[in-house]
Design a protein around this motif. Structure first.
Motif, PDB file in Angstrom:
ATOM      1  N   ALA A   1       0.834  -1.210   0.000  1.00  0.00           N
ATOM      2  CA  ALA A   1       0.000   0.000   0.000  1.00  0.00           C
ATOM      3  C   ALA A   1       0.866   1.257   0.000  1.00  0.00           C
ATOM      4  CB  ALA A   1      -0.924   0.004   1.218  1.00  0.00           C
ATOM      5  N   TYR A   2       2.088   1.153   0.533  1.00  0.00           N
ATOM      6  CA  TYR A   2       2.960   2.332   0.623  1.00  0.00           C
ATOM      7  C   TYR A   2       3.229   2.973  -0.740  1.00  0.00           C
ATOM      8  CZ  TYR A   2       6.972   5.329   1.452  1.00  0.00           C
ATOM      9  OH  TYR A   2       7.812   6.409   1.477  1.00  0.00           O
TER      10      TYR A   2
ATOM     11  N   LEU B   1       2.441   7.450   6.961  1.00  0.00           N
ATOM     12  CA  LEU B   1       1.356   7.573   7.931  1.00  0.00           C
ATOM     13  C   LEU B   1       0.114   6.803   7.483  1.00  0.00           C
ATOM     14  CD1 LEU B   1       1.713  11.377   8.735  1.00  0.00           C
ATOM     15  CD2 LEU B   1       2.268   9.472  10.271  1.00  0.00           C
ATOM     16  N   ALA B   2      -0.212   6.887   6.195  1.00  0.00           N
ATOM     17  CA  ALA B   2      -1.374   6.167   5.663  1.00  0.00           C
ATOM     18  C   ALA B   2      -1.178   4.656   5.794  1.00  0.00           C
ATOM     19  CB  ALA B   2      -1.601   6.544   4.199  1.00  0.00           C
ATOM     20  N   SER B   3       0.056   4.196   5.610  1.00  0.00           N
ATOM     21  CA  SER B   3       0.351   2.760   5.744  1.00  0.00           C
ATOM     22  C   SER B   3       0.151   2.291   7.180  1.00  0.00           C
ATOM     23  CB  SER B   3       1.793   2.471   5.298  1.00  0.00           C
ATOM     24  OG  SER B   3       1.971   2.792   3.942  1.00  0.00           O
TER      25      SER B   3
ATOM     26  N   VAL C   1     -15.612  -3.853   3.204  1.00  0.00           N
ATOM     27  CA  VAL C   1     -14.973  -2.534   3.301  1.00  0.00           C
ATOM     28  C   VAL C   1     -13.450  -2.649   3.393  1.00  0.00           C
ATOM     29  CG1 VAL C   1     -16.901  -1.223   4.236  1.00  0.00           C
ATOM     30  CG2 VAL C   1     -15.465  -2.538   5.784  1.00  0.00           C
ATOM     31  N   THR C   2     -12.911  -3.833   3.116  1.00  0.00           N
ATOM     32  CA  THR C   2     -11.459  -4.009   3.138  1.00  0.00           C
ATOM     33  C   THR C   2     -10.798  -3.157   2.063  1.00  0.00           C
ATOM     34  OG1 THR C   2     -11.698  -6.277   3.966  1.00  0.00           O
ATOM     35  CG2 THR C   2      -9.578  -5.683   3.010  1.00  0.00           C
ATOM     36  N   VAL C   3     -11.316  -3.219   0.837  1.00  0.00           N
ATOM     37  CA  VAL C   3     -10.755  -2.409  -0.256  1.00  0.00           C
ATOM     38  C   VAL C   3     -10.999  -0.917  -0.020  1.00  0.00           C
ATOM     39  CG1 VAL C   3     -10.866  -1.899  -2.724  1.00  0.00           C
ATOM     40  CG2 VAL C   3     -10.872  -4.273  -1.944  1.00  0.00           C
ATOM     41  N   PRO C   4     -12.225  -0.487   0.318  1.00  0.00           N
ATOM     42  CA  PRO C   4     -12.427   0.943   0.603  1.00  0.00           C
ATOM     43  C   PRO C   4     -11.525   1.476   1.716  1.00  0.00           C
ATOM     44  CG  PRO C   4     -14.542  -0.130   0.279  1.00  0.00           C
ATOM     45  CD  PRO C   4     -13.507  -1.219   0.302  1.00  0.00           C
ATOM     46  N   SER C   5     -11.156   0.611   2.667  1.00  0.00           N
ATOM     47  CA  SER C   5     -10.317   1.083   3.774  1.00  0.00           C
ATOM     48  C   SER C   5      -8.932   1.519   3.301  1.00  0.00           C
ATOM     49  CB  SER C   5     -10.175  -0.014   4.841  1.00  0.00           C
ATOM     50  OG  SER C   5      -9.378  -1.091   4.374  1.00  0.00           O
ATOM     51  N   ILE C   6      -8.489   1.023   2.140  1.00  0.00           N
ATOM     52  CA  ILE C   6      -7.216   1.483   1.571  1.00  0.00           C
ATOM     53  C   ILE C   6      -7.281   2.994   1.357  1.00  0.00           C
ATOM     54  CG2 ILE C   6      -5.687   1.359  -0.445  1.00  0.00           C
ATOM     55  CD1 ILE C   6      -6.694  -1.504  -0.886  1.00  0.00           C
ATOM     56  N   PHE C   7      -8.395   3.443   0.811  1.00  0.00           N
ATOM     57  CA  PHE C   7      -8.523   4.845   0.426  1.00  0.00           C
ATOM     58  C   PHE C   7      -8.882   5.753   1.601  1.00  0.00           C
ATOM     59  CE2 PHE C   7      -9.366   2.171  -3.265  1.00  0.00           C
ATOM     60  CZ  PHE C   7      -8.384   2.648  -4.126  1.00  0.00           C
TER      61      PHE C   7
END
Length: 492
Positions: free
Chosen positions: A10-11, A26-28, A300-306
């Protein structure tokens, strides 16, 4: 391990969007602890979603980089295509919206960079990435399961029908799901006025306009939530309004970005809007219109990336903005303190969810205990004499959900490991929990009374002889044979 790798991959995605190593880092961290990102850990079957997220992260990182740098070389796009196909193969229902997202990206990029050469590049990229999928659906329209493309229209029709019948509360489900990936479920909406004003004061040069956009969106959402929830007490009103609030922030940051063109601001509106895009499409594509999902849930696993991108970028932007203000420099560390409640609340939410999950039968010990009691019904199986089992999970209402998770869920899969089945799927008895449907399936074939039961799982009707029909009652977590009583009720 797959969850860790998904976090690592994801980084680069966060970095290519934000252009900031700090925001990406931070997002990671937020994604690593996100309750929504843990939803696919609820079972081994759903765990494959992390394989999808890994390949999806790599695909989207490459694709966004290619779009930003006008890359259209065939060999590079082919690599991108491989990761796209792998992501769709791993988790079609959660990632089919990516196909539409590609078209949206190309269109937005083309509008912002109008030229004949860019038009050719956009068409070339879209053609290389999407034509294999188009060919697949043209020649294999019935067999494919990717993203429920073949079922999406049916689900949309079902949604329209439910809305016409007064179930307007269904429209609030995506807003509830969005809010639970960002905010705690119990946070009062009035408290959000203060942080909104602070964000506007630090991050916006048009404070009044920023606040107006956020509060107007939230107010409209509040009115719609009230109107749509009338007569439907089960709706999470506070969370639905919070979903509108988050979209309001996204709109406000979008306007801010259009004025300052700061790449770091991309994640502040791109994150919530793309997360909402995936939530709406996953929900409508699943066909589970009554399912209020959010928090720790596989959808919501994929949406949680964003949404993780949004939160991580928000902390980074606050830090850099405060650092640039000479009078506030000493307070620049404060945004990083936001990670403490984010991580704390995430861990609390995950622990709470798993405690609840074990209580309703997700634990391995409970599954083994319940399934072992059904072993006698898997003796002397014969494909020429198919077997039908009726299981009453509703009489013991207190444990209905427990029985659903330990016995009913995956009934066409878990029995294949039993020695008497030995991975021969055709030997597995067909399960029904619907007594009324069972009763309506009574028929007579060649003077033989029996049950002509339609197997929705395999889309076929099968005739079962009385001697191949069994019935059990689940009560106090015990299996009680009621075959004779049910046969008497059915007249068999």
């Amino acid at each position: 391990m797959s969850k860790i790798i998904a976090t690592i991959t994801a980084y680069p995605l966060f970095f290519v969007i934000s252009g900031s190593s700090l925001a990406a880092f931070l997002a990671s961290i937020v994604f690593a602890f996100s309750p929504s990102a843990a939803g696919s850990l609820e079972s081994v079957i759903h765990g494959i979603s992390y394989g999808a997220i890994i390949t999806f992260n790599i695909f989207l990182s490459l694709y966004i980089y290619f779009v930003k740098n006008r890359v259209s070389k065939f060999s590079l796009l082919l690599v991108c295509l491989v990761f796209l196909l792998l992501a769709l193969a791993f988790s079609p229902i959660k990632l089919y919206p990516t196909v539409m997202l590609i078209l949206i990206f190309e269109l937005v990029w083309l509008v912002r960079n109008r030229s004949k050469s860019n038009l050719i590049i956009a068409i070339k990229r879209a053609f290389i990435l999407l034509s294999p999928l188009l060919i697949f659906f043209v020649f294999k329209p019935a067999e494919n399961e990717i993203g429920a493309f073949n079922k999406l229209w049916i689900h949309i029709v079902s949604l329209v029908e439910s809305l016409s019948m007064g179930r307007l509360d269904h429209l609030l489900i995506p807003f509830v799901a969005l809010s639970t990936t960002v905010l705690p479920a119990t946070i009062p909406m009035t408290i959000l006025i203060i942080p909104t004003a602070i964000l506007a004061g630090i991050l916006s040069k048009r404070i009044l306009k920023f606040c107006l956009v956020v509060f107007l969106t939230t107010a409209i959402g509040g009115i719609l939530t009230y109107l749509f929830s009338i007569g439907h007490s089960g709706i999470a009103i506070n969370q639905a309004i919070a979903g509108f609030f988050i979209l309001g922030l996204a709109f406000a940051f979008l306007i801010e970005w259009l004025n300052n063109k700061n790449q770091l601001y991309l994640g502040l509106f791109f994150g919530p809007l793309v997360a909402f895009f995936y939530i709406v499409n996953i929900w409508s594509g699943s066909g589970e219109l009554d399912l209020f999902f959010g928090g720790v849930h596989r959808y919501v696993t994929v949406p949680s990336i964003f949404t993780s991108l949004f939160l991580g970028t928000l902390i980074a932007v606050l830090y850099k903005s405060i650092l640039q203000k000479s009078k506030l420099k000493l307070l620049s560390f404060l945004p990083f303190l936001l990670l403490i409640p984010v991580i704390f609340l995430s861990i609390k939410e995950i622990n709470k969810w798993y405690d609840y999950s074990f209580a309703i039968g997700f634990g391995e010990e409970d599954k083994i205990y319940m399934r072992s009691q059904l072993k006698p019904y898997f003796q002397n199986l014969n494909p020429d004499n198919p077997r039908l089992i009726y299981i009453d999970i509703y009489t013991d209402q207190e444990n209905t959900q427990y029985y659903g998770n330990t016995v009913v869920a995956g009934f066409n899969v878990w029995p294949i490991w039993l020695p008497n089945v030995n991975f021969k799927g055709e030997l597995v008895p067909y399960l029904t929990t619907d007594f009324n449907l069972l009763k309506s399936s009574l028929t007579q074939v060649d003077d033989q009374k029996g049950i002509a039961y339609y197997q929705t799982l395999y889309k076929r009707s099968v005739f079962y002889k009385p001697e191949n029909f069994y019935a059990v009652l689940l009560k106090s977590k015990k299996v009680i044979d009621i075959t004779d009583q049910v046969k008497t009720q059915l007249g068999l």
